[in-house]
Write a protein that holds these residues in place. Structure first.
Motif, PDB file in Angstrom:
ATOM      1  N   ILE A 181      -3.861  -7.559  23.902  1.00  8.58           N
ATOM      2  CA  ILE A 181      -3.551  -7.570  22.568  1.00  8.58           C
ATOM      3  C   ILE A 181      -4.006  -6.165  21.816  1.00  8.58           C
ATOM      4  N   GLY A 182      -3.130  -5.753  20.898  1.00 11.17           N
ATOM      5  CA  GLY A 182      -3.417  -4.620  20.002  1.00 11.17           C
ATOM      6  C   GLY A 182      -2.846  -4.867  18.565  1.00 11.17           C
ATOM      7  N   GLU A 183      -3.421  -3.987  17.731  1.00 12.90           N
ATOM      8  CA  GLU A 183      -2.728  -4.460  16.274  1.00 12.90           C
ATOM      9  C   GLU A 183      -2.266  -2.971  15.901  1.00 12.90           C
ATOM     10  N   VAL A 184      -1.253  -2.966  15.101  1.00 14.93           N
ATOM     11  CA  VAL A 184      -0.857  -1.798  14.504  1.00 14.93           C
ATOM     12  C   VAL A 184      -0.478  -2.055  12.855  1.00 14.93           C
ATOM     13  N   ASP A 185      -1.297  -1.361  12.004  1.00 11.71           N
ATOM     14  CA  ASP A 185      -1.257  -1.835  10.560  1.00 11.71           C
ATOM     15  C   ASP A 185      -0.034  -1.084   9.665  1.00 11.71           C
ATOM     16  N   TRP A 186       0.140  -1.158   8.462  1.00 13.07           N
ATOM     17  CA  TRP A 186       1.388  -0.946   7.723  1.00 13.07           C
ATOM     18  C   TRP A 186       1.457   0.667   7.805  1.00 13.07           C
ATOM     19  N   LEU A 187       0.261   1.119   7.947  1.00 18.49           N
ATOM     20  CA  LEU A 187       0.151   2.969   7.939  1.00 18.49           C
ATOM     21  C   LEU A 187       0.593   3.557   9.351  1.00 18.49           C
ATOM     22  N   GLY A 188       0.574   2.507  10.268  1.00 13.69           N
ATOM     23  CA  GLY A 188       1.046   3.050  11.554  1.00 13.69           C
ATOM     24  C   GLY A 188      -0.105   3.343  12.584  1.00 13.69           C
ATOM     25  N   ASP A 189      -1.360   3.067  12.013  1.00 12.98           N
ATOM     26  CA  ASP A 189      -2.430   3.101  12.795  1.00 12.98           C
ATOM     27  C   ASP A 189      -2.782   2.007  13.767  1.00 12.98           C
ATOM     28  N   VAL A 190      -3.117   2.479  15.017  1.00 14.04           N
ATOM     29  CA  VAL A 190      -3.288   1.642  16.299  1.00 14.04           C
ATOM     30  C   VAL A 190      -4.747   1.103  16.282  1.00 14.04           C
ATOM     31  N   HIS A 191      -5.028  -0.138  16.356  1.00 13.39           N
ATOM     32  CA  HIS A 191      -6.461  -0.521  16.419  1.00 13.39           C
ATOM     33  C   HIS A 191      -6.459  -1.588  17.655  1.00 13.39           C
ATOM     34  N   PRO A 192      -7.802  -2.058  17.968  1.00 10.74           N
ATOM     35  CA  PRO A 192      -7.990  -2.757  19.368  1.00 10.74           C
ATOM     36  C   PRO A 192      -7.440  -4.455  19.004  1.00 10.74           C
ATOM     37  N   ASP A 193      -7.395  -4.906  17.914  1.00  5.96           N
ATOM     38  CA  ASP A 193      -7.084  -6.154  17.443  1.00  5.96           C
ATOM     39  C   ASP A 193      -6.849  -6.094  15.948  1.00  5.96           C
ATOM     40  N   GLN A 194      -6.398  -7.387  15.534  1.00  9.28           N
ATOM     41  CA  GLN A 194      -6.323  -7.209  13.865  1.00  9.28           C
ATOM     42  C   GLN A 194      -7.575  -7.285  13.258  1.00  9.28           C
ATOM     43  N   PHE A 195      -8.560  -7.651  13.729  1.00  6.41           N
ATOM     44  CA  PHE A 195      -9.965  -7.943  13.430  1.00  6.41           C
ATOM     45  C   PHE A 195     -10.755  -6.674  13.360  1.00  6.41           C
ATOM     46  N   THR A 196     -10.139  -5.571  14.335  1.00  3.95           N
ATOM     47  CA  THR A 196     -11.288  -4.463  14.539  1.00  3.95           C
ATOM     48  C   THR A 196     -10.558  -3.244  13.950  1.00  3.95           C
ATOM     49  N   ARG A 197     -10.237  -3.191  12.738  1.00  2.00           N
ATOM     50  CA  ARG A 197      -9.460  -2.224  12.019  1.00  2.00           C
ATOM     51  C   ARG A 197     -10.145  -1.017  11.679  1.00  2.00           C
ATOM     52  N   ASN A 198     -11.764  -1.011  11.885  1.00  2.00           N
ATOM     53  CA  ASN A 198     -12.481   0.037  11.671  1.00  2.00           C
ATOM     54  C   ASN A 198     -12.560   1.055  12.745  1.00  2.00           C
ATOM     55  N   HIS A 199     -11.812   0.891  14.055  1.00  2.00           N
ATOM     56  CA  HIS A 199     -11.841   1.478  15.156  1.00  2.00           C
ATOM     57  C   HIS A 199     -10.218   1.753  15.267  1.00  2.00           C
TER      58      HIS A 199
ATOM     59  N   ALA B  98       1.076  -1.189  -0.162  1.00  2.00           N
ATOM     60  CA  ALA B  98       0.113  -0.133   0.167  1.00  2.00           C
ATOM     61  C   ALA B  98       0.817   1.377  -0.135  1.00  2.00           C
ATOM     62  N   GLU B  99       0.324   2.249  -0.503  1.00  2.00           N
ATOM     63  CA  GLU B  99       1.157   3.512  -0.531  1.00  2.00           C
ATOM     64  C   GLU B  99       1.198   4.057   0.913  1.00  2.00           C
ATOM     65  N   GLY B 100       2.307   4.608   1.184  1.00  2.00           N
ATOM     66  CA  GLY B 100       2.442   5.156   2.711  1.00  2.00           C
ATOM     67  C   GLY B 100       2.692   4.155   3.637  1.00  2.00           C
ATOM     68  N   GLU B 101       3.166   2.954   3.299  1.00  2.00           N
ATOM     69  CA  GLU B 101       3.729   1.899   4.476  1.00  2.00           C
ATOM     70  C   GLU B 101       4.903   2.544   5.214  1.00  2.00           C
ATOM     71  N   LEU B 102       4.887   2.143   6.360  1.00  2.00           N
ATOM     72  CA  LEU B 102       6.224   2.619   7.472  1.00  2.00           C
ATOM     73  C   LEU B 102       7.216   2.622   6.727  1.00  2.00           C
ATOM     74  N   SER B 103       8.178   3.376   6.540  1.00  2.00           N
ATOM     75  CA  SER B 103       9.597   3.135   6.052  1.00  2.00           C
ATOM     76  C   SER B 103      10.404   2.412   6.900  1.00  2.00           C
ATOM     77  N   THR B 104      11.709   2.014   6.621  1.00  2.00           N
ATOM     78  CA  THR B 104      12.401   1.315   7.520  1.00  2.00           C
ATOM     79  C   THR B 104      12.687   2.000   8.479  1.00  2.00           C
ATOM     80  N   GLY B 105      13.125   3.357   8.391  1.00  2.00           N
ATOM     81  CA  GLY B 105      13.654   4.116   9.607  1.00  2.00           C
ATOM     82  C   GLY B 105      12.075   4.337  10.631  1.00  2.00           C
ATOM     83  N   GLU B 106      11.036   4.533  10.188  1.00  2.00           N
ATOM     84  CA  GLU B 106      10.052   4.706  10.962  1.00  2.00           C
ATOM     85  C   GLU B 106       9.685   3.292  11.709  1.00  2.00           C
TER      86      GLU B 106
END
Length: 391
Positions: free
Chosen positions: A296-314, A63-71
């Motif tokens: 347990i929590g989830e962080v996606d490829w853009l750096g957004d933090v979610h409650p878990d990997q299945f609840t990415r709409n929050h 995806a466009e905007g995924e965390l860079s190596t440095g980030e």
């Protein structure tokens, strides 16, 4: 995760220290006292397969905007400072990310246990050896059936044999590896065959996932198994776990994403007047059930933090702007605040269930997908009215 092998036979593995430890009870922002949560990190949306139930809608290129190596390296440092005990590298397919070994190696150096969730098709002998040499704690490889059944579900002919070879390559390298299987209408009858495969291939761990209606899986609500089939599946899983135990095979068997499994196991032991029942109840009281937004929590490829990997709409924040620990402790978001203290929020039959403190309302993503209400009852709870009120 529900450790069937631990609850039934007292077999202890690493994850049990984060599930049933004395320091688990009462935590609101970590897996165990003094530590942060386990973090599922979807490092890329890119994947070489396109599975029907993928919660991340992965497939194709990054995806466009995924965390860079440095980030990404800075993010790992933040997790280490927050004392996150485990990072589960996932995707997409994490091994397609070119800097994967740099990121995983940095996490290991910072004292974080690294685990990998992968489709296994890219793990040749050289890659398996690199994973082992890096110090990865565990590799979970997903199969969703045997042979052609898996290939249809995962969108690639030959995927089953490639994944199986990935498991074998990990075993050859001495890398701890396990099989992951998501139960649904299409593969429900393959559970026994999966146990047979685990036995034949000498695989030390197997996780049976209940279907969560998220991502592409949100279109599979009608393809889930029935409540009775869920009960039958767990009966079979318990029986086969017992078969391993009788043969002296130390196979770790878990179910995932449906905490009424734990109550079902306890009630079965209680009916059988098993001396293990009291110990199981103590372990479940420590654990407290579903701990999305807590342990347990989830962080996606853009750096957004979610409650878990299945609840990415929050989304609670982004690690580019704030440290993960600051986001995880911030209860200004009503969903985050509610997840940390759910009493009085969860409705339906859950609100009067005598086992609410043991399952914590189960999975919010399924409730929201079916009822449009984040705090509704989980439709996948298969306990009967009698079981949740009297026994």
């Amino acid at each position: 995760m529900i450790s069937v092998s631990r609850l039934l036979y007292g077999m202890e593995n690493f994850g049990d220290s984060l599930r049933y430890n004395h320091g688990v009870s009462g935590q609101t922002a970590g897996a165990v006292s003094g530590f942060g949560p386990v973090v599922v990190w979807n490092v890329t949306s890119a994947c070489n397969l396109k599975c029907r139930h993928c919660y991340a809608n992965s497939g194709g290129s990054a995806a466009e905007g995924e965390l860079s190596t440095g980030e990404a390296l800075k993010f790992i440092d933040d997790l280490a400072d927050y004392r996150v005990p485990v990072i589960l590298f996932s995707g997409g397919e994490p091994l397609v990310r070119e800097d994967f070994f740099d990121l995983a190696g940095h996490a290991v150096k910072r004292g974080i246990r690294v685990t990998i969730s992968t489709n296994g098709t890219l793990i040749d002998r050289k890659t398996a050896r690199r994973i082992k040499d890096l110090g990865v704690g565990y590799v979970g490889i997903s199969l969703d059936g045997i042979g052609a059944g898996n290939d249809r579900f995962r969108g690639k002919k030959g995927a089953f044999e490639e994944a199986l070879e990935g498991i074998r390559n990990c075993r050859r390298a001495g890398q701890k590896v396990g099989l992951r299987f998501t139960i649904n209408r299409h593969n429900y009858n393959d559970i026994d065959d999966i146990f047979r495969l685990v036995d034949e291939e000498d695989i030390p761990r197997v996780c049976f996932y209940h279907l969560v209606y998220s991502g592409r899986g949100s279109k599979m609500v009608e393809e889930d198994i029935s409540n009775q089939e869920s009960r039958d599946a767990l009966d079979l899983i318990m029986d086969r776990t017992g078969d391993f135990f009788k043969k002296g095979r130390a196979v770790e068997v878990l179910t995932v994403d449906n905490h009424c499994d734990a109550v079902y196991i306890y009630l079965k032991l209680l009916r059988e007047r098993s001396p293990q029942a009291d110990e199981v109840l103590r372990l479940l009281e420590r654990n407290g059930g579903n701990r999305s937004g807590i342990a347990i929590g989830e962080v996606d490829w853009l750096g957004d933090v979610h409650p878990d990997q299945f609840t990415r709409n929050h989304t609670f924040g982004n690690v580019r702007q704030r440290k993960f620990g600051d986001i995880w402790n911030d209860t200004s978001n009503q969903v985050m605040a509610g997840l940390k203290k759910r009493a009085g929020l969860i409705g339906g039959r859950c609100s009067s269930c005598r086992w609410l403190s043991l399952c914590n309302g189960n999975f919010r993503a399924r409730a929201e997908a079916v009822y449009g209400d984040f705090w509704a009852q989980d439709p996948a709870c298969y306990l009967t009215e009698e079981e949740i009120s009297n026994f």
